[in-house]
Design an enzyme around this catalytic site. Structure first.
Site, PDB file in Angstrom:
ATOM      1  N   LYS A 176     123.028   1.962  32.031  1.00 33.01           N
ATOM      2  CA  LYS A 176     124.071   2.324  31.559  1.00 33.01           C
ATOM      3  C   LYS A 176     125.183   2.381  31.658  1.00 33.01           C
ATOM      4  O   LYS A 176     125.643   1.449  32.837  1.00 33.01           O
ATOM      5  CB  LYS A 176     123.336   4.107  32.631  1.00 33.01           C
ATOM      6  CG  LYS A 176     123.253   3.751  33.425  1.00 33.01           C
ATOM      7  CD  LYS A 176     123.152   5.386  33.781  1.00 33.01           C
ATOM      8  CE  LYS A 176     122.909   5.030  35.595  1.00 33.01           C
ATOM      9  NZ  LYS A 176     123.786   4.871  36.475  1.00 33.01           N
ATOM     10  N   CYS A 214     123.946  10.360  40.381  1.00 30.32           N
ATOM     11  CA  CYS A 214     123.149   9.209  39.262  1.00 30.32           C
ATOM     12  C   CYS A 214     121.396   9.992  39.235  1.00 30.32           C
ATOM     13  O   CYS A 214     121.413  10.153  38.208  1.00 30.32           O
ATOM     14  CB  CYS A 214     123.539   7.857  39.389  1.00 30.32           C
ATOM     15  SG  CYS A 214     124.843   7.152  38.964  1.00 30.32           S
ATOM     16  N   ASP A 223     119.494   3.190  40.201  1.00 27.21           N
ATOM     17  CA  ASP A 223     120.606   2.155  40.736  1.00 27.21           C
ATOM     18  C   ASP A 223     120.965   1.987  41.831  1.00 27.21           C
ATOM     19  O   ASP A 223     121.678   1.898  43.083  1.00 27.21           O
ATOM     20  CB  ASP A 223     121.919   3.326  40.686  1.00 27.21           C
ATOM     21  CG  ASP A 223     122.103   3.704  39.410  1.00 27.21           C
ATOM     22  OD1 ASP A 223     121.680   3.376  38.013  1.00 27.21           O
ATOM     23  OD2 ASP A 223     123.106   4.643  38.457  1.00 27.21           O
TER      24      ASP A 223
END
Length: 190
Positions: A97, A140, A9
């Site tokens: 996602k 994350c 990310d």
């Protein structure tokens, strides 16, 4: 032994100036770019990204920053793009996602171009070791590392290549990882 790097990310919205910025995000992007220049030693390099279309209560105008967050990484916006300091590179796979629900772990994602989950992608390439880097250490990156371990991969978090929402909690998180069996490297090189 096949080794993969999972870049979690590293997107504009999670770096300075983004809608859900983490202090040090741009520096992490640049350090990961430096890590991947030249012969980096990884057999496979993949990336994950938040890829929200309509994630329901994950987005809120009054977020609690536990289960709900301000809108971020909305598909088709610059905030969803990889940060430019990550450099121009072709990842072996990009795993999106959270299109219609909250998603923290890269193992919840799917590479739509190859129609495969992250676990299946890595397994098909014979990967047995993964290093995890990216944003945010305590969200994350944490979820991805834990799921990598649960999926049977020898897992290491390269701490110097992460940025935390709450840096003060990192020491406790490192202890939790170590207790669970996730390795932690504080080195600035792989």
């Amino acid at each position: 032994m096949m080794r993969a790097l999972i870049v979690v990310d590293v997107q504009n919205d999670f770096c300075e100036g983004g809608s859900l910025a983490v202090a040090g995000g741009a520096a992490v992007a640049a350090s990961i770019n430096d890590l991947l220049v030249g012969d980096h030693g990884y057999d496979v390099v993949v990336a994950t990204r938040d890829h929200h279309i309509d994630p329901g209560p994950h987005f809120s105008d009054s977020p609690d920053y536990v289960d709900s967050w301000p809108p971020h990484c909305v598909v088709g916006t610059p905030g969803a793009d990889f940060h430019p300091d990550l450099g121009e590179r072709a990842f072996d796979g990009v795993f999106d996602k959270g299109e219609y629900t909250a998603a923290y772990s890269g193992f919840e994602g799917r590479d739509h171009a190859q129609d495969v989950t992250l676990a299946d992608f890595l397994s098909a390439r014979g990967v047995d070791q993964v290093d995890v880097v990216g944003i945010a250490t305590d969200h994350c990156v944490n979820a991805t590392a834990r799921d990598a371990l649960a999926a049977g991969f020898d897992t290491t978090v390269l701490l110097a290549f992460t940025a935390a929402v709450t840096p003060a909690n990192t020491a406790a998180l490192v202890e939790q990882w170590q207790d669970a069996g996730v390795w932690v490297s504080r080195d600035t090189g792989a």
